[in-house]
Design an enzyme around this catalytic site. Structure first.
Site, short mmCIF file in Angstrom:
data_model
loop_
_atom_site.label_atom_id
_atom_site.label_comp_id
_atom_site.label_asym_id
_atom_site.label_seq_id
_atom_site.Cartn_x
_atom_site.Cartn_y
_atom_site.Cartn_z
N CYS A 379 0.90 -1.47 -0.20
CA CYS A 379 -0.36 -0.03 -0.18
C CYS A 379 0.91 1.25 0.09
CB CYS A 379 -1.22 -0.02 0.93
SG CYS A 379 -2.23 1.28 0.87
N HIS A 505 -3.75 -4.86 0.41
CA HIS A 505 -3.14 -5.96 1.53
C HIS A 505 -2.98 -6.97 1.81
CE1 HIS A 505 -2.52 -1.74 4.10
NE2 HIS A 505 -3.57 -1.12 3.73
N GLU A 507 -1.68 -8.94 4.15
CA GLU A 507 -1.72 -9.46 4.88
C GLU A 507 -2.40 -9.49 5.71
OE1 GLU A 507 -1.06 -6.25 4.12
OE2 GLU A 507 -1.69 -4.96 5.88
N1 GLN Z 1 -1.94 6.66 2.70
C1 GLN Z 1 -2.39 5.48 1.56
C2 GLN Z 1 -3.85 5.96 1.05
O1 GLN Z 1 -4.52 6.23 1.42
C3 GLN Z 1 -1.82 4.28 1.85
C4 GLN Z 1 -3.17 3.71 2.41
C5 GLN Z 1 -1.97 2.55 3.15
O2 GLN Z 1 -1.39 2.46 3.29
N2 GLN Z 1 -3.09 2.43 3.91
O3 GLN Z 1 -3.66 5.89 0.40
#
Ligand code: GLN
Length: 533
Positions: A379, A505, A507
């Site tokens: 992410c 994600h 995970e």
């Molecule tokens: N802050 C980033 C976004 O909003 C990444 C979010 C994250 O890593 N879950 O896109």
């Protein structure tokens, strides 16, 4: 009709109610029962989505895009249950739906009160988990007996148990029986007092599960049974496990918790099948290899903030018979010097919000990219990979995400169209499962061994397609996109041993029996990196 188990906690928080609940659910499933799990959290946030990880650790995201408590991760991983929006209710979620109904005239004429309106809403939430085919619903009540906040939930449990009748709903109270070193004795008083709080509100626990450091003597068990009004046989010891949380189901099975629960619920005590788990535990306890991975994050020391990532490494370790040691490295400390990273076989740059630590993550990625250190970016981690590449390879020194520099000349990561102008913060991101199409022949496709995958998201910002052609030409390949090719979901560097980033994600979907390919890939690359050295 489904049967119901409520798990309450006493004396202190942090007793591992989530792991205990999930372990019991696993055991009941191993008897052939279909189990649903849910958690009630007594805080006023509608969900944990807006909370800092410092408050309650990681925010776990389900397929349907619900932002939930991290205990739901244990439920999905340990017990193999599927969680959804009915699996996590906070006081805020309960109160706001009651208040919304009141505004719509749903209680016209009535004074809306804690009892029965809030407690009815809670009971409805409990019933909502009993979908067709579910034999047992297990509900964990967050907080500790005696907290003001959890009272409405406990009152609803009291009513529910009464209405369900004997043999249909039970309460298990998880408590601490501390060992006081100076007197060399275990003390039962805190548990007695905590059970007496429950008695005062009309809840009589059926089972007492006692977290202990050392073996509990018969005398202590008798005392607890006498003062807590729980039959001797139903005072169960849950001693601290030696090496791994994967020992907990076995520990509870050895004490017969599953059989006792089935007896109390008047369900046939069928045979349980734990062979798979034994095999798994054997692999956890006897790894053949080891590797060290640096998690470059910003919540130093707060392992709960990255709970699912640590668990995913454990799963990959099980698959590869490897003890994976994952250390947290504070991203901010890497801004000027990354030499610390050379002690590691691989790197993981996790997700995150806000600018603190971002420059450190970018520096770490530059180091890993140029030194051939296997790296997975998740992410924000993937977004930083893109920023770093644009800065270092395309020479767009000012490249950034508009999350950190709204006016950047090179917004390689930018807001999605539908996020522009959105000012509310709760539940407004791209959340939950989205399909992703992998590029044939890519490392990603090789790792997944399929081309159509589905992964869970939680972010606002996206890879900016305006830079896609340039970045790809310069070497950072797009290896996964949304099926319509409009959103970049994964990037990789073909000339690197393992340098891969994902907008989702992974995970959240790794399981002990189904380790996530991106984590298995990273650990395998870490082992290869070690051999090369
Ligand atoms: N802050 C980033 C976004 O909003 C990444 C979010 C994250 O890593 N879950 O896109």
């Amino acid at each position: 009709m489904a049967k119901y188990i409520f798990i309450t906690g006493g004396v202190v928080s942090g007793l591992g109610k989530g792991i205990t609940s999930a372990s019991l659910a696993y055991l009941l499933k191993s008897h052939g029962y279909h189990v649903a799990m849910q958690k009630f959290d007594p805080y006023l946030n509608v969900d944990p989505g807006t909370m800092s990880p410092y408050q309650h650790g990681e925010v776990y995201v389900t397929d349907d895009g619900t932002e939930t408590d991290l205990d739901l991760g244990h439920y999905e991983r340990f017990a193999g249950v599927r969680c959804d929006r009915h699996s996590n209710y906070t006081s805020g979620k309960i109160y706001s739906s009651v208040i919304a109904r009141e505004r719509e005239g749903g209680y016209l004429g009535a004074t809306v009160q804690m009892i029965p309106h809030i407690t009815d809403e809670i009971k409805e939430a409990i019933r909502s988990a009993a979908k067709p085919g579910i034999d047992i619903v297990m509900t964990e009540i967050g907080g500790t007996a005696g907290d003001i906040e959890s009272l409405p939930f406990l009152e609803a449990v009291r009513q529910f148990k009464n209405e369900a009748g004997t043999g249909n709903a039970i309460v298990i109270h998880l408590t601490l029986v501390p060992f006081i070193k100076s007197v060399g004795e275990m003390k039962t008083k805190p548990s007695q007092q905590s059970v007496s709080i429950l008695h005062n509100i009309g809840i009589f626990p059926d089972v007492l599960v006692c977290r202990t450091e050392v073996a509990m003597a018969e005398e202590q068990r008798r005392k607890l049974s006498l003062f807590c009004n729980v039959p001797d046989d139903y005072v169960i010891e849950e001693r601290d496990v030696q090496h791994s949380i994967y020992e907990v189901p076995q520990e509870l099975a050895d004490r017969g918790l599953d059989n006792k629960v089935l007896e109390l619920l008047r369900l046939p005590v069928t045979e349980s099948h734990l062979d798979d788990w034994h095999e798994l535990l054997d692999r956890v306890l006897h790894p053949q290899k080891s590797c060290r991975i640096a998690l470059v994050g910003k919540y130093a020391g707060l392992r709960d903030a990255y709970k699912s990532i640590f668990e995913s490494f454990a799963h990959a370790g099980i698959a590869l018979s490897t003890k994976v040691t994952c250390d947290m490295v504070e991203a901010e400390e890497l801004e000027t010097d990354c030499s610390k990273l050379d002690a590691y076989d691989a790197l993981l740059v996790p997700g995150g919000f806000g600018s603190r630590g971002v420059e450190g993550k970018i520096a770490a990625l530059r180091h890993a990219r140029t030194h051939g250190i296997p790296t997975l970016g998740i992410c924000l981690g993937m977004q930083c990979m893109v920023i770093e590449y644009a800065r270092s390879v395309l020479n767009y020194n000012a490249a950034n995400s508009t999350e950190f520099d709204e006016a950047t000349a090179y917004p390689v990561i930018d807001l999605m169209e539908n996020q522009r102008g959105v000012t509310s913060k709760g539940g407004t991101m791209r959340l939950g499962a989205y399909p992703c199409q992998l590029v044939k022949g890519s490392l990603a496709a090789k790792l997944y061994s399929e081309l159509s995958i589905s992964e869970r998201h939680r972010h606002r910002f996206e890879y900016n397609n305006a830079y896609r052609a340039e970045l790809e030409k310069a070497g950072l390949k797009v290896c996964g996109t949304s099926p319509d090719n409009s959103l970049v979901e994964m990037v990789e560097l073909p000339d690197h041993p393992y340098y891969i980033g994902c907008q989702f994600h992974p995970e959240f979907k790794s399981r002990p029996f189904a380790p996530h390919p991106l984590f298995v890939g990273l650990v395998q690359a870490a082992l290869n990196h070690q051999i090369k050295e």
